[in-house]
Design an enzyme around this catalytic site. Structure first.
Site, PDB file in Angstrom:
ATOM      1  CB  SER A 109      -0.883   0.006   1.257  1.00  0.00           C
ATOM      2  OG  SER A 109      -1.556   1.242   1.413  1.00  0.00           O
TER       3      SER A 109
ATOM      4  CE1 TYR B  57      -4.848  -1.598   5.101  1.00  0.00           C
ATOM      5  CE2 TYR B  57      -3.614   0.368   4.517  1.00  0.00           C
ATOM      6  CZ  TYR B  57      -4.312  -0.764   4.138  1.00  0.00           C
ATOM      7  OH  TYR B  57      -4.462  -1.065   2.805  1.00  0.00           O
TER       8      TYR B  57
ATOM      9  CE  LYS C 266      -2.181  -3.599   3.224  1.00  0.00           C
ATOM     10  NZ  LYS C 266      -2.389  -4.842   2.422  1.00  0.00           N
TER      11      LYS C 266
END
Length: 267
Positions: free
Chosen positions: A139, A152, A156
């Site tokens: 990401s 998050y 990633k």
């Protein structure tokens, strides 16, 4: 030329579905994996008859990975030439507001699931060398840590590190390892709340911040190029490209921008 096979996690919707359609158009057999059986059936219905198979898979279950890959190879009647480690979930909000369950679930799916996928894929990809490819969905949040998305972002960054590590670790086996690093992509995930305590969906926050939402078709084309090319990380969308440029050439400016973004959230 013998038909090739790709195994796609998170194939019931969004990026996984778009990539399934793209590879099917390219003549590949597509193994669709997800926990959403109805969504997998919908994806399969979009592909040519006889060119796909569906496999219920919770990526957190290491033994289930082995069974799903073997079933896919059996259905395809070939080896497996690419595994797209794509399943993932969003999580946003201040870290102090997140519950232990939310944090653990995100770590388990977004990072542990990708690691398990790499382990399970290895023998299949080695057998397909030099055509074997592991493609991971990282990401733009794995380029620079994002305020309001710390957990998050951590997952990633982990996917990015795994990709780089395995690129070196598996080179002697003839296995290529790649990642996609998209920004905000127009998929159903954007319609989810950032976390359980929030009433605001991700799409609203992205638009409120003035950021662009990239069509999912761009990710599908990037996945095709990544599997067939030699680039380690493929950036997708303006946000990812801007972050990559700023983190390399203007780190001080980027740091100030991220601090301003945190203050603007009022947290």
């Amino acid at each position: 030329m013998a038909r090739k096979t790709i195994f796609i996690t998170g194939g019931a919707s969004g990026i996984g579905r778009a990539v399934a359609e793209r590879f099917a158009r390219g003549g590949w057999f597509v193994g669709i994996a997800d926990i959403d059986e109805a969504g997998m059936a919908q994806t399969a219905a979009l592909l040519p008859s006889g060119q796909s198979s569906c496999h219920k898979l919770d990526v957190r279950d290491r033994a289930a990975w082995n069974a799903a890959l073997a079933d896919c190879a059996n259905a395809a009647g070939t080896g497996i030439h690419a595994v797209f480690n794509n399943a993932g979930i969003p999580l946003g909000g201040a870290i102090i507001d997140l519950t232990p369950d939310e944090i653990e679930r995100t770590l388990d799916i977004n990072l542990k699931g990708v690691i398990f996928g790499a382990q399970a894929a290895y023998p299949w990809l080695k057998a397909s060398a030099p055509d074997g490819v592991l493609l991971n969905t990282a990401s733009a949040a794995g380029i620079y840590g994002t305020p309001g998305a710390s957990v998050y972002s951590a997952t990633k960054f982990g996917v990015r590190a795994l990709t780089e590590s395995l690129d070196g670790e598996w080179a002697a086996d003839g296995i290529r390892v790649r990642s996609l690093m998209p920004g905000f992509i127009d998929t159903p995930l954007l319609d989810h709340a950032t976390n359980r305590a929030s009433n605001e969906d991700i799409r609203t926050r992205v638009r409120g911040a003035g950021l662009e939402i990239t069509p999912v078709s761009e990710v599908a084309e990037a996945a095709w190029a990544a599997v067939h090319g030699d680039r380690l990380h493929t950036l997708v969308g303006k946000t990812a490209r801007r972050l990559a440029f700023a983190s390399r050439w203007m780190p001080g400016v980027l740091r100030k921008q991220m601090r301003s973004a945190k203050r603007s959230m009022g947290k």
